[in-house]
Design a protein around this motif. Structure first.
Motif, PDB file in Angstrom:
ATOM      1  N   LEU A 559       0.816  -1.223   0.000  1.00 42.24           N
ATOM      2  CA  LEU A 559       0.000   0.000   0.000  1.00 42.24           C
ATOM      3  C   LEU A 559       0.845   1.268   0.000  1.00 42.24           C
ATOM      4  O   LEU A 559       0.559   2.203  -0.767  1.00 42.24           O
ATOM      5  CB  LEU A 559      -0.968  -0.016   1.188  1.00 42.24           C
ATOM      6  N   PRO A 560       1.912   1.399   0.829  1.00 44.43           N
ATOM      7  CA  PRO A 560       2.720   2.637   0.774  1.00 44.43           C
ATOM      8  C   PRO A 560       3.378   2.860  -0.584  1.00 44.43           C
ATOM      9  O   PRO A 560       3.621   3.996  -0.973  1.00 44.43           O
ATOM     10  CB  PRO A 560       3.760   2.430   1.885  1.00 44.43           C
ATOM     11  N   LEU A 561       3.686   1.748  -1.317  1.00 48.35           N
ATOM     12  CA  LEU A 561       4.356   1.875  -2.595  1.00 48.35           C
ATOM     13  C   LEU A 561       3.429   2.354  -3.701  1.00 48.35           C
ATOM     14  O   LEU A 561       3.885   2.954  -4.689  1.00 48.35           O
ATOM     15  CB  LEU A 561       4.973   0.527  -2.997  1.00 48.35           C
ATOM     16  N   ILE A 562       2.137   2.090  -3.564  1.00 45.93           N
ATOM     17  CA  ILE A 562       1.210   2.425  -4.656  1.00 45.93           C
ATOM     18  C   ILE A 562       0.202   3.488  -4.240  1.00 45.93           C
ATOM     19  O   ILE A 562      -0.804   3.680  -4.911  1.00 45.93           O
ATOM     20  CB  ILE A 562       0.461   1.154  -5.127  1.00 45.93           C
ATOM     21  N   LYS A 563       0.467   4.173  -3.116  1.00 43.93           N
ATOM     22  CA  LYS A 563      -0.499   5.157  -2.651  1.00 43.93           C
ATOM     23  C   LYS A 563      -0.673   6.313  -3.628  1.00 43.93           C
ATOM     24  O   LYS A 563      -1.675   7.023  -3.611  1.00 43.93           O
ATOM     25  CB  LYS A 563      -0.087   5.678  -1.277  1.00 43.93           C
ATOM     26  N   HIS A 564       0.333   6.494  -4.519  1.00 38.49           N
ATOM     27  CA  HIS A 564       0.202   7.555  -5.512  1.00 38.49           C
ATOM     28  C   HIS A 564      -0.933   7.287  -6.484  1.00 38.49           C
ATOM     29  O   HIS A 564      -1.411   8.200  -7.158  1.00 38.49           O
ATOM     30  CB  HIS A 564       1.516   7.710  -6.286  1.00 38.49           C
ATOM     31  N   ALA A 565      -1.365   6.009  -6.604  1.00 39.11           N
ATOM     32  CA  ALA A 565      -2.439   5.676  -7.546  1.00 39.11           C
ATOM     33  C   ALA A 565      -3.823   5.969  -6.970  1.00 39.11           C
ATOM     34  O   ALA A 565      -4.827   5.824  -7.667  1.00 39.11           O
ATOM     35  CB  ALA A 565      -2.347   4.194  -7.919  1.00 39.11           C
ATOM     36  N   VAL A 566      -3.899   6.377  -5.686  1.00 34.02           N
ATOM     37  CA  VAL A 566      -5.180   6.617  -5.023  1.00 34.02           C
ATOM     38  C   VAL A 566      -5.299   8.091  -4.678  1.00 34.02           C
ATOM     39  O   VAL A 566      -4.352   8.708  -4.167  1.00 34.02           O
ATOM     40  CB  VAL A 566      -5.301   5.766  -3.740  1.00 34.02           C
ATOM     41  N   ASP A 567      -6.470   8.664  -4.946  1.00 31.87           N
ATOM     42  CA  ASP A 567      -6.764  10.053  -4.598  1.00 31.87           C
ATOM     43  C   ASP A 567      -6.608  10.229  -3.083  1.00 31.87           C
ATOM     44  O   ASP A 567      -7.167   9.448  -2.304  1.00 31.87           O
ATOM     45  CB  ASP A 567      -8.194  10.400  -5.025  1.00 31.87           C
ATOM     46  N   PRO A 568      -5.850  11.239  -2.628  1.00 33.59           N
ATOM     47  CA  PRO A 568      -5.655  11.429  -1.178  1.00 33.59           C
ATOM     48  C   PRO A 568      -6.957  11.615  -0.411  1.00 33.59           C
ATOM     49  O   PRO A 568      -7.016  11.354   0.792  1.00 33.59           O
ATOM     50  CB  PRO A 568      -4.788  12.705  -1.116  1.00 33.59           C
ATOM     51  N   ALA A 569      -8.029  12.074  -1.099  1.00 34.02           N
ATOM     52  CA  ALA A 569      -9.307  12.285  -0.410  1.00 34.02           C
ATOM     53  C   ALA A 569     -10.047  10.973  -0.149  1.00 34.02           C
ATOM     54  O   ALA A 569     -11.036  10.953   0.588  1.00 34.02           O
ATOM     55  CB  ALA A 569     -10.207  13.213  -1.230  1.00 34.02           C
ATOM     56  N   VAL A 570      -9.595   9.897  -0.769  1.00 31.65           N
ATOM     57  CA  VAL A 570     -10.259   8.598  -0.624  1.00 31.65           C
ATOM     58  C   VAL A 570      -9.646   7.862   0.567  1.00 31.65           C
ATOM     59  O   VAL A 570      -8.426   7.753   0.683  1.00 31.65           O
ATOM     60  CB  VAL A 570     -10.131   7.750  -1.900  1.00 31.65           C
ATOM     61  N   ALA A 588       5.693  -9.192  -7.763  1.00 33.91           N
ATOM     62  CA  ALA A 588       5.626  -8.021  -8.652  1.00 33.91           C
ATOM     63  C   ALA A 588       4.307  -7.987  -9.400  1.00 33.91           C
ATOM     64  O   ALA A 588       3.669  -6.932  -9.534  1.00 33.91           O
ATOM     65  CB  ALA A 588       6.795  -8.043  -9.637  1.00 33.91           C
ATOM     66  N   GLN A 589       3.861  -9.166  -9.893  1.00 32.78           N
ATOM     67  CA  GLN A 589       2.597  -9.189 -10.621  1.00 32.78           C
ATOM     68  C   GLN A 589       1.417  -8.918  -9.684  1.00 32.78           C
ATOM     69  O   GLN A 589       0.452  -8.239 -10.072  1.00 32.78           O
ATOM     70  CB  GLN A 589       2.429 -10.537 -11.324  1.00 32.78           C
ATOM     71  N   MET A 590       1.464  -9.418  -8.464  1.00 34.74           N
ATOM     72  CA  MET A 590       0.381  -9.162  -7.529  1.00 34.74           C
ATOM     73  C   MET A 590       0.335  -7.690  -7.134  1.00 34.74           C
ATOM     74  O   MET A 590      -0.732  -7.133  -6.881  1.00 34.74           O
ATOM     75  CB  MET A 590       0.526 -10.039  -6.284  1.00 34.74           C
ATOM     76  N   GLN A 591       1.537  -7.019  -7.092  1.00 37.75           N
ATOM     77  CA  GLN A 591       1.533  -5.579  -6.853  1.00 37.75           C
ATOM     78  C   GLN A 591       0.844  -4.846  -7.994  1.00 37.75           C
ATOM     79  O   GLN A 591       0.117  -3.873  -7.786  1.00 37.75           O
ATOM     80  CB  GLN A 591       2.966  -5.082  -6.679  1.00 37.75           C
ATOM     81  N   MET A 592       1.060  -5.334  -9.235  1.00 35.31           N
ATOM     82  CA  MET A 592       0.383  -4.748 -10.385  1.00 35.31           C
ATOM     83  C   MET A 592      -1.133  -4.915 -10.251  1.00 35.31           C
ATOM     84  O   MET A 592      -1.910  -3.996 -10.555  1.00 35.31           O
ATOM     85  CB  MET A 592       0.878  -5.423 -11.675  1.00 35.31           C
ATOM     86  N   VAL A 593      -1.552  -6.081  -9.772  1.00 36.42           N
ATOM     87  CA  VAL A 593      -2.977  -6.339  -9.603  1.00 36.42           C
ATOM     88  C   VAL A 593      -3.574  -5.370  -8.579  1.00 36.42           C
ATOM     89  O   VAL A 593      -4.598  -4.720  -8.820  1.00 36.42           O
ATOM     90  CB  VAL A 593      -3.213  -7.799  -9.152  1.00 36.42           C
ATOM     91  N   LEU A 594      -2.933  -5.248  -7.410  1.00 35.27           N
ATOM     92  CA  LEU A 594      -3.460  -4.403  -6.349  1.00 35.27           C
ATOM     93  C   LEU A 594      -3.490  -2.936  -6.776  1.00 35.27           C
ATOM     94  O   LEU A 594      -4.457  -2.213  -6.491  1.00 35.27           O
ATOM     95  CB  LEU A 594      -2.629  -4.582  -5.078  1.00 35.27           C
ATOM     96  N   MET A 595      -2.438  -2.494  -7.502  1.00 40.87           N
ATOM     97  CA  MET A 595      -2.406  -1.095  -7.943  1.00 40.87           C
ATOM     98  C   MET A 595      -3.525  -0.833  -8.944  1.00 40.87           C
ATOM     99  O   MET A 595      -4.192   0.209  -8.894  1.00 40.87           O
ATOM    100  CB  MET A 595      -1.049  -0.760  -8.571  1.00 40.87           C
ATOM    101  N   ALA A 596      -3.758  -1.768  -9.888  1.00 37.74           N
ATOM    102  CA  ALA A 596      -4.822  -1.576 -10.878  1.00 37.74           C
ATOM    103  C   ALA A 596      -6.191  -1.506 -10.195  1.00 37.74           C
ATOM    104  O   ALA A 596      -7.035  -0.674 -10.546  1.00 37.74           O
ATOM    105  CB  ALA A 596      -4.792  -2.711 -11.894  1.00 37.74           C
ATOM    106  N   LEU A 597      -6.427  -2.370  -9.206  1.00 40.39           N
ATOM    107  CA  LEU A 597      -7.725  -2.372  -8.535  1.00 40.39           C
ATOM    108  C   LEU A 597      -7.937  -1.083  -7.744  1.00 40.39           C
ATOM    109  O   LEU A 597      -9.021  -0.486  -7.778  1.00 40.39           O
ATOM    110  CB  LEU A 597      -7.832  -3.582  -7.604  1.00 40.39           C
ATOM    111  N   LEU A 598      -6.894  -0.641  -7.018  1.00 39.87           N
ATOM    112  CA  LEU A 598      -7.040   0.576  -6.229  1.00 39.87           C
ATOM    113  C   LEU A 598      -7.188   1.801  -7.122  1.00 39.87           C
ATOM    114  O   LEU A 598      -7.947   2.728  -6.832  1.00 39.87           O
ATOM    115  CB  LEU A 598      -5.848   0.740  -5.285  1.00 39.87           C
ATOM    116  N   SER A 599      -6.463   1.815  -8.229  1.00 43.33           N
ATOM    117  CA  SER A 599      -6.542   2.944  -9.170  1.00 43.33           C
ATOM    118  C   SER A 599      -7.951   3.045  -9.753  1.00 43.33           C
ATOM    119  O   SER A 599      -8.555   4.120  -9.798  1.00 43.33           O
ATOM    120  CB  SER A 599      -5.504   2.780 -10.280  1.00 43.33           C
ATOM    121  N   ASN A 600      -8.504   1.912 -10.198  1.00 42.24           N
ATOM    122  CA  ASN A 600      -9.869   1.918 -10.752  1.00 42.24           C
ATOM    123  C   ASN A 600     -10.890   2.340  -9.702  1.00 42.24           C
ATOM    124  O   ASN A 600     -11.822   3.091  -9.980  1.00 42.24           O
ATOM    125  CB  ASN A 600     -10.220   0.535 -11.292  1.00 42.24           C
ATOM    126  N   ALA A 601     -10.723   1.818  -8.456  1.00 51.26           N
ATOM    127  CA  ALA A 601     -11.668   2.167  -7.386  1.00 51.26           C
ATOM    128  C   ALA A 601     -11.595   3.657  -7.076  1.00 51.26           C
ATOM    129  O   ALA A 601     -12.621   4.313  -6.856  1.00 51.26           O
ATOM    130  CB  ALA A 601     -11.369   1.347  -6.131  1.00 51.26           C
TER     131      ALA A 601
END
Length: 733
Positions: A559-570, A588-601
């Motif tokens: 989560l700290p590594l991909i927090k840039h993909a999430v709006d700070p207000a969320v 690495a692939q699972m990190q890609m999965v989590l980042m894509a899901l959080l970014s879309n959400a």
């Protein structure tokens, strides 16, 4: 001059003695030459004592009179007014006292001596000694029970229960009849002296009294008026009506003549007292039961004997005639019983089948009125049997757009007698939600003129969900094959481009203009390489370096590594137990999965306040039945990871296409994020699906095979010197 006599009642003035009031008010006593004074019971003044002291010539008491007779009291029973004694023990229902055994150790308020003989008989019958209860003298004040000064109170079924119910207290009732004690009640009695000295007066008093009772039981309201007006009774009219109805049940005037007395039943009562140790076995009933004409009784017995002989001969003759046909009749009865039993067993079998079959079955008449509704129908449509039966099936579960179609189907079946073929319909549940069913029709023709219709509905919801998932899996498989081929060709072309760009930079190292252009070429090539890597991931290829990882630790560190993909207000919430489980996956692939899901959400909540993403997970078993809904999954232990948001959600069309390469709902973007997620999860032998509705948010659910936590010891290799010379060629496809 009329004979003056006094009648001593067993209780206070109330409807319990309405017959005597009627005989007095209607002049029946006067017509018999009697001037009668009716005296109510007072504390310490009962009928037994009044007659023994000569203060009264007639009295009212219970079946305990036979016990007093055995003790030497000169009492003679003239007539039992109540065929069943109304004596009871009344309690407060909330005390928990419901049976005689509940009285052990409790306070019981009763009349003195043996005046509550039938209640005493119940206690003895139930082996409850008098030393097991705390017997209190009757206070005649029901407030002692209401306020808790006693636990049980001897009373009459016709009286005290109404008082309790009128003030909101539910009475508990212990009836002697429920425990095998069925005595006469409210017996009219006198003394041997009265019978010997004034036999005619006794006969006249009895005649007028019974006549009064007949009038009273036929004119309840008039008697209530008389009781309220003449005897100062403070009871409400409703209470007196309750008492009148209860007395009617105790007297049974429609079935038994008022005052009827059976010597055999008196012997049974006496035998009961003997068995309970309350009466000596050698008791005598001589003189106890009133007989106005002993000689007439003898003549009646003589004629009864003759009639009995004649009847016996007739019965014997009839029995002989019937014997001839008896065997045949028995056989027919036996066969009919067997047929009836077989029919009942068959009906029960089919009824159980209809009730327990895992399909909704409804029966209805030609106009649509429901007459049968099984348990599966209750579960499927949300209506109980009571709610459904009697209503019209058209109004209950058929949507308006199908009304005409269903009515025509029923109409054709009525005209032809042939059921319509099975069809798929979209009908309604109780909550208004639609449900897809496969409906099969049956027409039953029986002895009735109007046929019966039955529907058998099979819920297609799970089947359609499985079909959608299979369709999605096949579609994704086809697209992944295409994506894999394209990615392979792209990689070959990109290898040539990047190789030649590197050669140009090596040949012309000082040419700034050239290097500027080659730099742009390399950036474009890298973007294309990133795109092809996502295509390879979607096609279940790519670099796959699995390792056993804890899901809790993985999410916490990623989560700290991909927090840039999430709006700070969320707001991002994580609910993952430390021992939630482990999986074998490429980190690495699972990190890609989590980042894509959080970014879309995060993007789904643009423009919305209080945006929230919730990550949850737990491990659990997937049974064979569960695995049928997820094509390609095998039964076993799985890690279930969910990423949900409260964003704008998506419609059904968007949900079905979300995993397609290059599909996007945004103007910008490559549209490969969710496609790559799908490929990665499938490559890890897992399953991913989405639940979403417009304006209700989206939840992505992922199933990945769970593994046991394995602690690996990290071995640091000893460094070794590099020796030799040569050329290294690196080729990446």
């Amino acid at each position: 001059m009329p004979d003056k006599v006094t009648l001593q009642l067993a209780w206070k003035h109330q409807f319990q003695f309405a017959g005597y009031y009627a005989a007095l008010a209607k002049g029946y006593y006067r017509e018999e030459g009697l001037e009668v004074t009716i005296r109510e019971c007072r504390r310490g003044v009962f009928a037994r004592e009044s007659l023994l002291s000569g203060q009264a010539q007639y009295g009212v008491a219970g079946s305990e009179l036979i016990l007093h007779r055995a003790e030497g009291d000169p009492f003679v029973v003239l007539a039992p007014i109540f065929q069943h004694s109304p004596s009871i023990l009344v309690t407060r229902k909330d005390s928990g006292i419901e049976t005689p055994h509940d009285l052990i150790g409790k306070r019981v308020m009763m009349l003195p001596g043996k005046k509550d003989a039938d209640i005493l008989a119940v206690l003895k019958n139930e082996n409850i000694g008098m030393n097991s209860i705390k017997r209190l003298d009757q206070s005649f004040d029901l407030n002692d029970l209401i306020d808790g000064r006693t636990d049980a109170f001897s009373a009459y079924l016709t009286n005290e229960p109404w008082y309790l119910e009128s003030i909101g207290i539910t009475p508990g009732i212990i009836k002697p009849l429920s425990y095998g004690v069925d005595f006469y009640g409210d017996c009219l009695f006198t003394t041997d002296r009265e019978v010997e000295k004034h036999p005619e007066r006794v006969n006249r008093f009895l005649k007028a009294s019974l006549r009064g009772w007949e009038y009273a039981m036929a004119h309840h309201e008039e008697m209530i008026d008389i009781i309220l007006a003449r005897y100062g009774v403070k009871k409400e009219r409703a209470h007196l009506r309750f008492e009148a109805d209860a007395i009617q049940k105790c007297m049974l005037p429609d079935l038994v003549r008022i005052g009827h007395m059976n010597p055999g039943r008196w012997r049974h009562i006496a035998d009961t007292y003997v068995e309970l140790g309350m009466l000596e076995p050698d008791y005598s009933m001589k003189g106890f039961l009133y007989d106005p004409d002993p000689a007439a009784g003898y003549r009646w017995m003589k004629w009864a004997f003759y009639i009995l002989v004649v009847v016996s001969l007739l019965i014997g003759l009839i029995a002989a005639l019937l014997f001839i046909f008896n065997k045949k009749l028995k056989k027919e009865i036996s066969e009919r019983k067997q047929a009836e039993e077989a029919l009942k067993e068959s009906e029960a079998r089919f009824r159980a089948l209809f009730e327990n079959v895992p399909a909704a079955i409804q029966g209805y008449s030609p106009d649509g009125t429901i007459c049968y509704w099984n348990r599966a129908s209750e579960d499927l449509y949300g209506y109980t049997r009571e709610e459904a039966v009697g209503n019209n099936i058209i109004d209950l579960i058929v949507p308006p757009e199908l009304h005409e179609h269903v009515l025509n189907t029923i109409r054709r079946a009525v005209e032809t007698g042939i059921a319509a073929p099975s069809e798929e319909l979209m009908v309604m549940r109780n909550d208004g939600s639609p449900v897809s069913v496969l409906t099969s029709y049956v027409v039953l023709k029986n002895n009735r003129k109007v046929p019966e219709f039955y529907c058998l509905d099979v819920d297609l919801t799970q089947r359609k969900q499985l079909q959608n998932r299979l369709e999605q899996a096949r579609k994704a498989e086809a697209i992944s094959c295409l994506a894999g081929g394209i990615a392979h060709q792209f990689n070959n072309v990109l290898s040539g481009i990047t190789g030649n760009v590197d050669l140009l930079e090596m040949i012309y190292p000082g040419e700034e203009n050239l290097l500027r252009h080659t730099g742009r070429m390399k950036k474009a090539a890298l973007r294309m390489a990133d795109l092809t890597s996502q295509l390879v991931a979607y096609a279940k290829g790519g670099k796959y370096q699995p390792d056993t990882i804890s899901v809790h630790d993985f999410v916490s560190r990623t989560l700290p590594l991909i927090k840039h993909a999430v709006d700070p207000a969320v707001k991002v919430e994580v609910d993952l137990p430390v021992d939630s489980g482990s999986i074998k996956a490429d980190k690495a692939q699972m990190q890609m999965v989590l980042m894509a899901l959080l970014s879309n959400a995060s993007e789904a909540m643009e423009g919305r306040d209080n945006g929230q993403i919730r990550i949850t997970g737990k491990s659990g078993m997937l049974t064979s039945a569960d695995a049928e809904g997820f094509p390609g999954l095998k039964p076993g232990n799985y890690m279930k990871l969910s990423v949900g948001d409260n964003g704008k959600g998506m419609d059904e069309m968007t949900r079905k296409r979300i995993f397609e390469p290059f599909f996007t709902t945004r103007f910008l973007g490559r549209g490969l994020g969710m496609a790559a997620v799908y490929g990665i999860i499938k490559n890890h032998e897992g399953w991913i699906f989405i639940e979403s509705e417009p304006d209700k948010g989206t939840t992505v659910k992922i199933y990945l095979p769970a593994v046991e936590n394995i602690v690996k010891k990290h071995v640091v290799p000893k460094p070794a010197p590099v020796k030799g010379s040569g050329t290294i060629l690196i080729i990446e496809d």
